[in-house]
Scaffold this active site. Structure first.
Site, short mmCIF file in Angstrom:
data_model
loop_
_atom_site.label_atom_id
_atom_site.label_comp_id
_atom_site.label_asym_id
_atom_site.label_seq_id
_atom_site.Cartn_x
_atom_site.Cartn_y
_atom_site.Cartn_z
N CYS A 475 -32.58 -11.37 -40.59
CA CYS A 475 -34.04 -11.44 -40.55
C CYS A 475 -34.43 -12.69 -39.76
O CYS A 475 -34.70 -13.74 -40.32
CB CYS A 475 -34.58 -11.51 -41.96
SG CYS A 475 -36.36 -11.59 -41.98
N ASP A 476 -34.45 -12.55 -38.44
CA ASP A 476 -34.66 -13.68 -37.54
C ASP A 476 -35.65 -14.73 -38.04
O ASP A 476 -35.36 -15.91 -38.01
CB ASP A 476 -35.21 -13.19 -36.19
CG ASP A 476 -34.34 -12.14 -35.58
OD1 ASP A 476 -34.88 -11.28 -34.89
OD2 ASP A 476 -33.11 -12.20 -35.79
N PRO A 477 -36.81 -14.30 -38.46
CA PRO A 477 -37.87 -15.31 -38.58
C PRO A 477 -37.90 -16.03 -39.91
O PRO A 477 -38.85 -16.73 -40.20
CB PRO A 477 -39.14 -14.49 -38.39
CG PRO A 477 -38.80 -13.11 -38.80
CD PRO A 477 -37.33 -12.95 -38.69
#
Lengths: 790, 790
Positions: A475-477
């Protein structure tokens, strides 16, 4: 030039002009200590203020930077497009193909997406238009065909104006003119550089944009402002005010490419014109485009070549089910999307490592050799610590950009995930012994490198055995959880366990249980740690921040439950049967929405300083509570692995806009690709929930395809066999599939048969004791019949 | 939702919809090995290809990045602006103020620029509209007034729709809604971050955009797409299709701010509405904006405050000449532009060092204390080598950006250039002894620091005595000449000589000839080197590249002559009388154009790899052969220094669009600021030559003001005196000026008197032997009369 009154007031403190058209760019400015605003006589305004760098509060409705592809990118009147104005020379009426910019209503309209072409068909006042786009294979070239047929019962005099706006090319150098010798309009620009090194990179750029024609037009215009005039895009003055376009060039003015064909069509007559639109470096390239595509038969040859290219990405299943839309999507569109990802790597030079590995997991079903090469390339960029870099560089001179500059900790997880699918599909265990040399010149076998990667995963955990998240994982962010070096990821702990389990299985087959043992034990340790620290009573938490705050838990009012830890706890084996029942109930109650399974709920409505960027995103958009299809596909995979066929079916089907018109309209999405997300927060923002991101770059495609093959139809390689375990939803009475597997073609027919209580499998007429087809050789054909309980 | 036919073809390979409006964003994509194109059913398209990073060949007509202010920035339909739609409720006709977006023709139109406000006046069908913008002083707040007066002789029913498009705020989070409690539309967004550190910088940004009203409207709309509908900007569906705006919010959709006032005006009635538009961080800031400006009397108080603010930048001359436009410009507009530069530093946080020093050279005539502080700040950032950095950081956390990351070698030159003007104007020699502490903690007097800077200039020369150019000097984009470390600049060699001469003069007065001698000798050495290596027979060359190629010389077919080396050879004393005559003739023959003096000629039509970026720019644009006013102003200064009054006058006057309508229209520029350039290449591109850049950030303003004061009117400080040496053009018979100087007010009246053969000066009625006024004290008034030969 227009008449105009103008001048200073007597005291010199006011200057006035009395025309908004004579000097359209005439401007003045105001400023104060913190801002400036420059306004033109027509009302346009540019304002900036300091905070502390220059910032804007009224924006051009466009992306403000050259950036990666964005979801839900808005369009606006001057957004790039490809159009054709049509003027009836008898009555002066004006319309445009396909709809913009004139927006006139049509008697008939069709927008048709096919794998090889986009076609708009418009009928208006007895005229039938076709406006069609296809591509060349290895050239950056759009191939456009315009057809108009007169079915009006009378002779028609028309002007056709293909209009390809080119837009603001460069603040350095932009111009455009007609080139008789090249057969079209050539717009030139120079990509700006400031640093010397950039010049040497950019000097061979294809900085021109060309519109080439098969037949010479009667007139042309290459200057955007003059073409539009006061009429604007909806009624360009160049078209409405004069019989012929002005044949105007652009000198450091915004270029455009507009042509005019005057045609007279008797009743029943048809006219066809062809165009090539795209970039080019120099005259030689433009000549080549013309020679390749605009000579007689050029488009036909290109169509054949493009069809051949697309055929190279043919899927490995042809399905036939009670859901005709699913059939169309699975047989033609989903493998096409998988192929796009795998063949051109999302058109990036530095794909995220996790993306590359998952995209090529999908490619394993289409072109195993391509997937294999991509995997080996990725592994050749392994760091000496065993870690994988944040992105894989695909071309010389590429650099890690954007999110790839932010340290993430999950990349190693995807190595065994890829390998499991790849080896199942190909049986290519020999790849495990291939020698891979890294950038430091060190050589090790693929298996040794994956060993190291798994050891790195095992080492990147805290004293509790939980995996550090650094500034992000899948979940990159979520980049504030662990940037201080202490925060851990619940998902990554479980994903590490799953990866270790997969690798232990592969390693045991390859080198014996002794070689695999450390990984099996590591998987157990991760699962134990997750169960000890992350089980929240009804589901698994998402993580623990630098400051020790467990989040994604019952006491949270926002972000209370995340989907990924639940899916991967099922995959990793962390969740026992009881917990599995509990977490499925929690997902069902909290995350399942009319448009699919949300990634978390409730969405964050504001920034949580200890979680990060995800919580700044609009509720229901992107990862913040959207139906993030990539995460939904993990869940889908977990459900099929768990044999939960009916629940899986509902998740699967929600990824595709259905034949229901309301659903289609609400999502605003054609069922020709799966987007990275549909908006969530259907409780908080019901009006916009379900809306598609329109972004076709997504790991969803590979996972969804895998789930169709291995889950729904249950045809997965297992060692040297093909395991047969279809998981049709209970409301289907039958389905069939043709499966291409290791060069053989297997036809599977599944039927629900009254009186049958357990699955019965026949291969080529013989009942199988175990549902495995063995002895598969390339070129063979097999027929498998599966009877399921009714 | 619209009815729509849609579906897959029987073979699943085509999906079709028959409406362009039901799913306006419905899209499909094609790709090949090098590109992708995504098209919507309406014809909008986004295409990217790899070279090797993603690139575009059809562009949104806007700047593609948050960047510095650019010249000739194009506008387009959706460009930000401030508008008011007006619907006649009786006959349904629609128009808009001031002109865009409807573009209806008016019975009367006026765009009026005043120092404190921009006003549009539009008359249409018996209605008189006024649309007026002014600013607050210390808030980022636009103050808008809408007035409508009914002079039609009958009662009118209207709907007024102030429309402030806000545009694409953020891909992270954007929304908008009506806030009854705050009294307006509040658009919210979040500035995206990827790197953790950026979050802490951005979290207090004013990420909202608000439109606040004094009186509550009857309806509103905050959703751009819905506001426009199919009618588009020229006839928004929200206005044409319904009696009231839809009161729609925006949820991760492009926000806008539109209000509706339904008014009934009897004949002679007038209505006024007030609005505040700008950014805000939170509710508290919005409340404060409302309280400060929208309470009764708020605008009036703001107007007083803003007038006070502008008065702080009052110029030091009020002139009266035969040229009324020059008077207006010089008395009101030019000092205003100088003040803008000096008070807010072009709204940058890291102005180029040369810009800061020259901008504050101008400020020395308006607010000497501000100029002094800026100079001391710049000097406090001097490097230990004596060099000056490429930019001066003005706020904590500021960084050198854009061109300031490219090494330039001229910054030290501007120290004595500033000081000469500052000391002449103020007599503040005490500043030379002020202690300045740098970032390393070292303290030295201002004079010692300038000594070091001058020694650095002397050291940064090659064996021939010519100054290295590195990647640029004053002419920023000439960045391939010397990036390998060998190339030299002709201009910089001469500028170094001039700077050394100026400093030697100041240093001699301050510390005696001995202290100055090294600089005087250095100046001579630079001049000698220039004469030995750069004189090309008729003029001075521009430089010598890394590879020893002398350029800006007779054998060049492009870039044959550059203006700057000629101007500065005059200033530095390098050119003797003979050479001065020769180079002036060359400038006259080759560089003087109808729109001013070009910076070089002929413009480059393509890249010269050994010269660099300048040669990539469009011929006649920016620095590539444009009338670059900053360079023209150097030339102007040199001409006045040389006493060449008539030639100077022609250069000066060409910087200002004249009262001649053709000139005004060709330039497209109001005479309320001097732009950084007018396009050149009047021989190659006569159609567009003279066109203004519309960019008001330019060092021209300071130099032009200095030339008016010290050159045209010849009133320059000299030690403790005011030197009097007006240089009126020969066709003027008289002129006068009120000059504020060191607190005194001096009225100068210049007349051409038949029979006089040399200038005769009277001060307060007494003839002066030498043209110097001494004994000036603050508060005094003097009257000077100058008689010039007729």
């Amino acid at each position: 030039m227009s008449a105009m009154q103008y001048g200073f007031s007597d005291d010199g403190r006011r200057f006035t002009i009395d025309s908004p058209t004579a000097m359209p760019h005439a401007s003045a400015f105001l400023w104060n200590r913190r801002m400036m605003v420059q306004a033109t006589c027509r009302g346009f305004a540019t304002a900036q203020f300091m905070q502390p760098e220059p910032a804007k509060y009224a924006h051009a409705p466009t992306l403000e930077a050259r950036s990666f592809m964005q979801p839900e990118q808005p369009v606006y009147a001057h957004h790039p497009g490809r159009f054709c104005y049509v003027k009836d020379e008898d009555d002066g009426t004006l319309c445009s193909l396909p709809h913009e910019p004139v927006r006139a209503s049509a008697d008939g309209f069709a927008f048709e997406a096919a794998p090889e072409a986009l076609t708009w068909r418009v009928e208006r006042d007895g005229l039938a238009f076709e406006w069609r786009l296809t591509l060349a294979v290895d050239d950056v070239a759009e191939l456009w065909t315009l057809r108009v047929r007169n079915a009006s019962g009378r002779t028609r005099r028309l002007s056709l104006y293909p209009y390809f706006p080119v837009g603001y090319m460069s603040w350095m150098n932009q111009s455009a003119t007609w080139r008789e010798d090249l057969g079209g309009i050539v717009c030139s620009s120079v990509t700006p550089y400031q640093k010397v090194a950039d010049y040497f990179v950019q000097r061979d750029f294809m900085d021109r944009t060309v519109l080439l024609h098969a037949n010479a037009p009667d007139a042309w215009d290459a200057r955007q402002a003059a073409f539009e005039g006061e009429g604007g895009l909806q009624a360009p003055s160049a078209i409405t005010d004069a019989p012929l376009l002005g044949c105007r060039d652009a000198d450091y003015e915004m270029p455009t490419a507009a042509l005019q064909y005057r045609v007279v069509l008797a009743d029943g007559d048809e006219r066809e014109e062809r165009f090539v639109f795209g970039p080019a470096r120099d005259d030689a390239q433009i000549h080549a485009l013309r020679a390749n595509y605009l000579a007689p038969g050029g488009f036909e040859a290109a169509a054949t070549a493009y069809a051949d290219y697309l055929a190279g990405g043919r899927g490995c299943i042809d399905i036939r089910t009670p859901d005709a839309w699913l059939d169309a999507f699975a047989n033609h569109w989903l493998p096409r999307q998988v192929y796009y990802h795998g063949d051109v790597n999302r058109l990036t030079t530095d794909p995220q490592t996790r993306n590359l590995l998952q995209d090529h997991m999908g490619m394993a079903y289409l072109q195993p050799a391509t997937a294999r090469a991509a995997f080996l390339r990725a592994l050749s960029q392994q760091e000496s610590s065993g870690a994988m870099p944040d992105g894989i560089l695909l071309v010389d001179g590429a650099q890690l950009k954007y999110i790839n500059q932010i340290p993430h900790t999950d990349h190693c997880v995807w190595l065994p995930v890829f390998l499991q699918a790849y080896l199942d599909e190909t049986g290519d265990d020999a790849v495990l012994d291939v020698a891979v040399t890294d950038a430091q010149g060190h050589t090790a076998s693929l298996a040794e490198r994956v060993d190291r990667a798994m050891h790195w995963l095992l080492s990147a955990r805290d004293a509790r055995g939980l995996s550090y998240i650094a500034q992000g994982d899948w979940c990159d962010p979520m980049n504030m959880v662990g940037y201080q070096g202490r925060g851990v990821s619940g998902w990554l702990t479980l994903a590490t366990a799953h990866a270790l389990r997969l690798w232990a299985g592969i390693r045991a087959r390859h080198a014996g249980d002794a070689a695999a043992d450390v990984f099996a034990q590591g998987a157990q340790a991760c699962n134990d740690a997750a169960n000890a620290h992350l089980w929240d009573g009804e589901w698994y938490a998402r993580g623990i921040t630098d400051d020790g705050v467990v989040f994604g838990v019952q006491r949270d009012t926002e972000g209370r439950i995340y989907l990924n830890p639940q899916s991967w706890a099922m995959l990793s084996g962390a969740a026992d049967a009881t917990r599995r029942t509990q977490l499925l109930a929690a997902v069902e109650a909290q995350l399942v929405s009319p448009y699919g399974v949300a990634m978390l709920d409730p969405p964050y409505t504001g920034m949580r300083d200890d979680v990060g960027r995800l919580t700044q995103k609009f509720p229901g958009s992107a990862e913040n509570g959207s139906v993030y299809n990539h995460a939904a596909a993990f869940y889908l995979h977990a459900l099929y692995e768990a044999g939960d066929a009916d629940r899986a079916w509902r998740v699967l089907r929600a990824m595709l806009p259905g034949p229901d018109a309301h659903d289609l309209l609400q999502r605003g999405q054609l069922p020709v690709f799966v987007p990275n997300y549909y908006r969530g927060d259907w409780r908080g923002h019901p009006r916009t929930a379900g809306r598609s991101s329109q972004l076709f770059n997504t790991g969803t495609a590979a996972w969804l395809y895998r789930c169709l093959i291995e889950g729904l139809f249950g045809l997965r390689g297992e060692g040297d066999a093909l395991r047969i375990a279809p998981q049709l939803p209970s409301h289907w009475s039958e389905a069939s599939v043709v499966r291409r597997f290791r060069g053989a073609e297997i036809t599977l027919q599944v039927r629900r048969v009254p009186g049958v209580d357990t699955m019965r499998v026949r291969a080529d007429g013989h009942v199988l004791d175990a549902p495995r087809l063995r002895g598969i050789v390339a070129g063979a054909r097999h027929r498998i019949d599966v009877d399921l309980p009714a």
